[in-house]
Design an enzyme around this catalytic site. Structure first.
Site, short mmCIF file in Angstrom:
data_model
loop_
_atom_site.label_atom_id
_atom_site.label_comp_id
_atom_site.label_asym_id
_atom_site.label_seq_id
_atom_site.Cartn_x
_atom_site.Cartn_y
_atom_site.Cartn_z
N SER A 207 0.85 -1.20 0.00
CA SER A 207 0.00 0.00 0.00
C SER A 207 0.89 1.25 0.00
CB SER A 207 -0.96 -0.04 1.19
OG SER A 207 -1.98 0.92 1.04
N GLU A 342 -9.03 -4.74 -5.07
CA GLU A 342 -8.44 -3.81 -4.10
C GLU A 342 -9.48 -2.86 -3.50
OE1 GLU A 342 -5.29 -3.59 -3.12
OE2 GLU A 342 -4.01 -4.46 -4.67
N HIS A 435 -7.95 -5.19 -0.70
CA HIS A 435 -6.68 -4.54 -0.36
C HIS A 435 -6.16 -5.06 0.99
CE1 HIS A 435 -3.76 -1.30 -0.68
NE2 HIS A 435 -4.03 -0.92 0.55
#
Length: 527
Positions: A207, A342, A435
């Site tokens: 991330s 995600e 995600h």
């Protein structure tokens, strides 16, 4: 030089000499077989006159420093919403520039490859004390030394206040990014004391940590500090020009002035000297203003997030995507990948993607009109909830990651993956392989409460197995620059991508229709 007296500790763990002095770590009980050193300073505390300044050299100490506990997390908002409280997260503060080393207790005859993990959290949250910051399952293999560290977050690390710099307050840009380079320099200079090889460093992150990796690839000062890189779910184009970052800094200053004024009460006067305001504001007030800016910016500037690196023409001379395209990024082996869906988790407080109808319309308005129909065909039902989430996530994560893999594969070995495995419960609630879902499996923490809940309706064994395979790929890559024979090198001719699922498979050019639609929709990224 100021010297800090640290009391001597009982001989209950290994002692090594590092920049600044000696540190004693913690020897884990068998059968863990891990030596750990935590909370070692890699730079001077960025407080007082050093707030909003590049990291300064470590302050030396005398005696043996206790390195058995993690240092403070970088200042960040606590779990209570800012509207009700401006509390700082527990154990956080501005004196946060510390690093941790975890090594196998049994040393071999040769130094080991080093894996340096950069934590995520949107550049506003997270720390090296998170479960992923310890890396026990990597270290227990005996194959690597594992390093994690804290860096400055939010307004203290990722807003560009250089427009307000003065002789008394010489603010600098890209502070969190500079911290990361300082940590990597510490690794280069000190990791041999922990039996790590400074010439075999792999930097990886997820991330915001993935963004850090792709950005560091374009930072001249980071050249030579790492030999390989892995970017998990990066938003590579979340790096902004000075015009945008200057606008956000101005909005932040206005918010900070209002917060300070309200706290001081009626009749008080807040200094109009912006450098003095920024330098003298409390951490709590800085965090409160940052939280307001974090919530408002994705609404006002769809597709943007204010806390991110800035192309300052100096420390970061150009956009990382431009550096990748032109071959000016560091030409080292690279793994890049994203997760299947995600965007499905970005709701509520973390709703930062351009996934709502209004934000999607704003992006369509900026795109060439000829690209609208292909984009709608690629995301049937847009701006519906599912199609909107996929569109927003592909804008933020997947599509710019395809640009990085395309560009970098022209100059160096590149490997692409997509993590598709999702336990049954995540499919039922509409999250799927969202995600961050791979992190518990990758770091061998599938027994954490959240991971146990995710697998409560089935899929535990397959989830653990997928993480073990992924960890094996990462270890192979750290040792020999390639993840394994079953994972082919990426090229623009084939775009071979490893799909990590219950059963792994290789697919050429997955989502080709979407990729072509984005090439037309964002021609500035297409290259």
């Amino acid at each position: 030089m100021t010297r800090v007296s640290i009391p001597l500790l009982p001989a209950d763990g290994p002692v090594v000499r590092v920049t600044g002095g000696d540190v004693r770590g913690l020897r884990a009980a068998e059968p863990d077989g891990i030596d750990s050193w935590r909370g070692i300073p890699y730079a001077a505390p960025p407080v007082g006159e050093l707030r909003f300044r590049a990291p300064a050299p470590v302050v030396a100490w005398s005696g043996i420093r206790d390195a058995t506990s993690f240092g403070l997390m970088a200042s960040q908002q606590g779990p209570v919403r800012v509207a009700r409280s401006t509390s700082v997260a527990p154990s956080s503060g501005e004196d946060c520039l510390t690093i941790n080393v975890h090594a196998p207790a049994e040393r071999g005859s040769k130094p080991l490859p080093v894996m340096v993990f950069i934590h995520g959290g949107g550049y506003t949250a997270g720390s090296s004390r998170d479960f992923s910051g310890q890396g026990e399952e990597f270290v227990r293999t005996g194959r690597v030394v594992f390093v994690s560290f804290n860096y400055r977050l939010g307004a203290l690390g990722y807003l560009d206040f250089t427009r307000y710099a003065s002789r008394q307050h010489p603010f600098q840009s890209n502070l969190g990014l500079r911290d990361q380079v300082a940590a990597l320099r510490w690794v280069r200079d000190n990791i041999a004391a922990f039996d790590g090889d400074p010439n075999q460093v792999t930097v990886f992150g997820e991330s915001a940590g993935g963004n850090a990796v792709t950005t560091l690839m374009a930072v001249p000062a980071a050249r030579g500090l790492f030999a390989r890189a892995i970017a998990q779910s990066p938003p590579p184009h979340s790096v902004y020009a000075r015009k945008a970052t200057g606008q956000w800094a101005g909005e932040f200053v206005g918010m900070l002035r209002q917060i300070v004024s309200r706290r001081q009460g009626a009749g008080s006067s807040v200094t109009r000297d912006v450098p003095a305001l920024l330098a003298g504001a409390s951490t709590v007030d800085l965090l409160a203003a940052a939280e307001i800016l974090r919530v408002r910016t994705p609404i006002t500037y769809p597709g943007a997030f204010p806390f991110a690196p800035v192309v300052d023409g100096d420390f970061l001379p150009e956009s990382p995507l431009v550096a990748f395209r032109e071959g000016r990024a560091h030409r080292i082996p690279l793994i890049v990948g994203t997760n299947d869906r995600e965007g499905s988790i970005f709701r509520g407080r973390v709703d930062i993607l351009p996934r709502t109808p209004a934000r999607i319309r704003a992006l369509f308005a900026r795109a060439p009109e000829t690209s609208h129909a292909p984009m709608r065909a690629a995301y049937p039902g847009i701006p519906g909830r599912r199609s909107g989430a996929d569109f927003g996530a592909d804008y933020g994560f997947w599509y710019p990651s395809t640009r990085v893999t395309d560009f970098h594969s022209r100059y160096a070995a590149t490997f692409a993956y997509r993590f598709d495995f999702a336990p049954r419960l995540l499919k039922l609630v509409g999250l799927h392989a969202t995600h961050g879902v791979e992190m518990f499996a990758l770091f061998g923490r599938a027994d954490e409460p959240i991971a146990r809940a995710m697998t409560s309706l089935g899929g535990y064994e397959q989830y653990v197995a997928a993480g073990e395979r992924m960890r094996g790929f990462w270890l192979n890559f750290a040792e020999r620059s390639e993840p394994g024979p079953e994972w082919p090198c990426y090229s623009e001719a084939t775009r071979s991508t490893l799909i990590i699922d219950a059963v792994d498979r290789v697919v050429d050019d997955p989502r080709a229709v979407r990729r072509r639609a984005w090439n037309d929709f964002l021609p500035e990224l297409a290259g």
